[in-house]
Design an enzyme around this catalytic site. Sequence first.
Site, PDB file in Angstrom:
ATOM      1  N   SER A   1     -13.380 -21.298  28.660  1.00  0.00           N
ATOM      2  CA  SER A   1     -13.943 -21.008  27.343  1.00  0.00           C
ATOM      3  C   SER A   1     -13.108 -19.898  26.724  1.00  0.00           C
ATOM      4  O   SER A   1     -11.882 -19.888  26.924  1.00  0.00           O
ATOM      5  CB  SER A   1     -15.418 -20.638  27.516  1.00  0.00           C
ATOM      6  OG  SER A   1     -16.072 -20.556  26.283  1.00  0.00           O
TER       7      SER A   1
ATOM      8  N   HIS B   1     -14.150 -25.296  25.847  1.00  0.00           N
ATOM      9  CA  HIS B   1     -15.002 -25.109  24.678  1.00  0.00           C
ATOM     10  C   HIS B   1     -14.090 -24.857  23.493  1.00  0.00           C
ATOM     11  O   HIS B   1     -13.246 -23.978  23.549  1.00  0.00           O
ATOM     12  CB  HIS B   1     -15.900 -23.885  24.855  1.00  0.00           C
ATOM     13  CG  HIS B   1     -16.873 -24.028  25.980  1.00  0.00           C
ATOM     14  ND1 HIS B   1     -17.544 -22.960  26.514  1.00  0.00           N
ATOM     15  CD2 HIS B   1     -17.303 -25.129  26.663  1.00  0.00           C
ATOM     16  CE1 HIS B   1     -18.351 -23.393  27.478  1.00  0.00           C
ATOM     17  NE2 HIS B   1     -18.210 -24.699  27.598  1.00  0.00           N
TER      18      HIS B   1
ATOM     19  N   ASP C   1     -21.729 -21.491  31.195  1.00  0.00           N
ATOM     20  CA  ASP C   1     -21.408 -22.878  31.499  1.00  0.00           C
ATOM     21  C   ASP C   1     -20.382 -22.942  32.637  1.00  0.00           C
ATOM     22  O   ASP C   1     -19.475 -22.119  32.694  1.00  0.00           O
ATOM     23  CB  ASP C   1     -20.835 -23.527  30.226  1.00  0.00           C
ATOM     24  CG  ASP C   1     -20.753 -25.030  30.327  1.00  0.00           C
ATOM     25  OD1 ASP C   1     -21.480 -25.625  31.153  1.00  0.00           O
ATOM     26  OD2 ASP C   1     -19.961 -25.622  29.558  1.00  0.00           O
TER      27      ASP C   1
END
Lengths: 194, 273
Positions: free
Chosen positions: A17, A44, A137
């Site tokens: 991310s 992401h 996540d």
Amino acid sequence: MAENQLNTFQVVVIGGSAGSLETVLAMAQALPAQMQAVIIIVLHRKNDPESILENLLSYKTQVPVREVEDKDEIQPGNIYIAPPDYHLLIEDERTFSLDSSEKVHFSKPSIDVTFESVANVFRQRSIGILLSGANADGAAGLLKIRKAGGTTIAQDPVSAEVGYMPQQAIDLGAAGMVLDEIALISSFKELLNA
Amino acid sequence: MGVMLHDEEIEHLTTVLYDLYGYDFNHYARASLKRRVMRLMTIDRVPSFAELLHKVKTEPSYLPQVVQGLTVNVTEMFRDPAVFKTIRETVLPVLATHPFIRIWHAGCSTGEEVYSMAILLEEANLLHRSLLYATDLNPVVIEQIKNGIFPMSQMKNYSENYILSGGKKDFSSYYTAKYNWAKFDERLKSRMIVSTHNLVSDRSFNEFQIIFCRNVLIYFDKELQDRVLTLFDESLDQLGFLVLGTKENLRFTSIAGNYSPFSIKDKIWRKTS
Ligand SMILES: C[S@@+](CC[C@H](N)C(=O)[O-])C[C@H]1O[C@@H](n2cnc3c(N)ncnc32)[C@H](O)[C@@H]1O
């Protein structure tokens, strides 16, 4: 390709991310032009219809890079990218599938979703790598890979641009190894040659 | 998610749903269906698969929730605005040459896609000679299309999408805001025919100039995808358009030979034979 080779390729799944892009590009650059593994990248990012990530990666490596479409065949020797705004799932050993369902950890694609799906299908042939990020996540999914007998690596939170995400994985006991970027890239290369 | 399900359990459930209620989820893509079942169990606090099965068998009133839970309804207005821009600029002029325009939105969920298309038609002055068939297998989502009421919280996003799709008006002129809801103009709804239709088991019911089936085929396995595409092929006019989701493809499917790409990036094909 020999039949037995088809059944033994490894599946490296990389999740990242905020602050992970440079590391992913450095990993791509470290790849041999010929490799037997399947590499799956879940980052992401904003919904970019222009496939910027696909282009960036293609500059760094000879290995073919493809943003996945529904029911694409999984072929060793390729890099696959999860498309923006879909979760990327493994249907079976040979097939991807996509899912536009609810976000997980505010994310779509979600790293957890793909990690878990890879663990379910590829078991101990899975290699999960979780990089920099400010989100939870990926940690639970990495644990699934570890429990399935796969190899798991978390980027050292100190060396990561944003340490929160790999730290979550470490706290869960999901990380088999914790490595800074340089060590991570060299073990990545070793794992691919194994 | 706590529970972990096996393929045989999923098969057991789909068999029961088919035998008792006629809903056929057999050829749905396994990986996503499994996630849906696990999610349903988590949300409804069903602790084991055996209990889920028992509930499904003995409580017919639970069925709507099961159908709702197993399917994915996520949608938005002008989803992938570039697609709607292409439709606005290059598909509508072709449709305009027809005296009457029939459109099918297959698997349209709560109807955001249908309202988006109605707005494009209205702006091209074609709405009065168009009919938009809005179908989905889930009777619950269908009701929402009839209401034409969408959450106000989405309007900023939809308005941005609308502008990206080439819209020139003030998007808020299409609805009236009431509390947290936006009620869309009755005019848009007046040209919609809303009905349940199951792509697995129901047949072709008309001929269309354009069929939308976006983000539905991803939930099917390849065999079912081919069957459903054949249904579309039978329901599409010569030179009609087929619009799929941005990550879906006609390539390698049974009907690919009859279609040529119209806009490959937008996943729009045109029937050639
Ligand atoms: C993700 S939504 C897609 C909505 C819209 N087309 C879009 O792209 O935003 C998928 C829809 O397909 C519907 N669906 C699933 N299986 C179906 C079937 N067998 N027949 C008709 N619709 C189905 C679901 O109920 C759901 O509303």
